[in-house]
Scaffold this motif. Structure first.
Motif, PDB file in Angstrom:
ATOM      1  N   ILE A  25     -26.187  49.107  -1.439  1.00 47.13           N
ATOM      2  CA  ILE A  25     -24.918  48.643  -0.855  1.00 47.13           C
ATOM      3  C   ILE A  25     -24.706  47.162  -1.171  1.00 47.13           C
ATOM      4  O   ILE A  25     -23.604  46.754  -1.567  1.00 47.13           O
ATOM      5  CB  ILE A  25     -24.901  48.916   0.667  1.00 47.13           C
ATOM      6  CG1 ILE A  25     -24.818  50.406   0.927  1.00 47.13           C
ATOM      7  CG2 ILE A  25     -23.738  48.181   1.324  1.00 47.13           C
ATOM      8  CD1 ILE A  25     -24.996  50.799   2.377  1.00 47.13           C
ATOM      9  N   LEU A  26     -25.738  46.361  -1.000  1.00 41.21           N
ATOM     10  CA  LEU A  26     -25.636  44.937  -1.289  1.00 41.21           C
ATOM     11  C   LEU A  26     -25.317  44.700  -2.766  1.00 41.21           C
ATOM     12  O   LEU A  26     -24.499  43.844  -3.102  1.00 41.21           O
ATOM     13  CB  LEU A  26     -26.935  44.234  -0.895  1.00 41.21           C
ATOM     14  CG  LEU A  26     -26.968  42.722  -1.015  1.00 41.21           C
ATOM     15  CD1 LEU A  26     -25.958  42.108  -0.028  1.00 41.21           C
ATOM     16  CD2 LEU A  26     -28.349  42.204  -0.706  1.00 41.21           C
ATOM     17  N   ALA A  63     -23.674  46.772  -4.739  1.00 40.72           N
ATOM     18  CA  ALA A  63     -22.286  47.197  -4.963  1.00 40.72           C
ATOM     19  C   ALA A  63     -21.307  46.139  -4.451  1.00 40.72           C
ATOM     20  O   ALA A  63     -20.269  45.876  -5.082  1.00 40.72           O
ATOM     21  CB  ALA A  63     -22.036  48.530  -4.292  1.00 40.72           C
ATOM     22  N   VAL A  64     -21.619  45.518  -3.320  1.00 43.57           N
ATOM     23  CA  VAL A  64     -20.745  44.472  -2.755  1.00 43.57           C
ATOM     24  C   VAL A  64     -20.740  43.248  -3.669  1.00 43.57           C
ATOM     25  O   VAL A  64     -19.683  42.664  -3.941  1.00 43.57           O
ATOM     26  CB  VAL A  64     -21.199  44.103  -1.326  1.00 43.57           C
ATOM     27  CG1 VAL A  64     -20.519  42.826  -0.847  1.00 43.57           C
ATOM     28  CG2 VAL A  64     -20.915  45.249  -0.386  1.00 43.57           C
ATOM     29  N   VAL A  65     -21.909  42.839  -4.149  1.00 44.19           N
ATOM     30  CA  VAL A  65     -21.996  41.664  -5.014  1.00 44.19           C
ATOM     31  C   VAL A  65     -21.333  41.934  -6.362  1.00 44.19           C
ATOM     32  O   VAL A  65     -20.640  41.067  -6.908  1.00 44.19           O
ATOM     33  CB  VAL A  65     -23.471  41.241  -5.185  1.00 44.19           C
ATOM     34  CG1 VAL A  65     -23.633  40.192  -6.259  1.00 44.19           C
ATOM     35  CG2 VAL A  65     -24.033  40.726  -3.873  1.00 44.19           C
TER      36      VAL A  65
END
Length: 92
Positions: A85-86, A88-90
């Motif tokens: 998730i991190l 994908a966000v970055v």
């Protein structure tokens, strides 16, 4: 000469093997490695480190019955899912 009760020779004791000495750190080796891999997987290569930590935690839980294996399972899952998730966000 033997003791009155039992077959133990008098004045001689059984030498302790490594089974009881230092059992705190030695029994949680896979769990500790899994926790470290899960924490690394949160930031770097979650597929490799998070999944590796999760696999080691499952082995520690069901094959070796280590005390810290439940914590290692949680940290490994958070490292795997949270790292993806991190990432994908970055990236997005």
């Amino acid at each position: 000469m033997t003791a009155q009760y039992g077959n133990q020779p008098i004045g001689q004791h059984k030498a302790r093997t490594g089974a009881g000495a230092g059992a705190g750190a030695g029994e949680n080796v896979l769990s500790i490695i899994a926790i470290v891999m899960g924490a690394i997987g949160l930031l770097f290569l979650p597929i490799v480190f998070g999944l590796g930590g999760l696999i080691l935690a499952v082995i520690a839980k069901f094959a070796r019955h280590e005390r810290l294996s439940t914590i290692a399972l949680v940290v490994g899952a958070v490292g795997l899912i949270g790292g993806m998730i991190l990432g994908a966000v970055v990236a997005g």
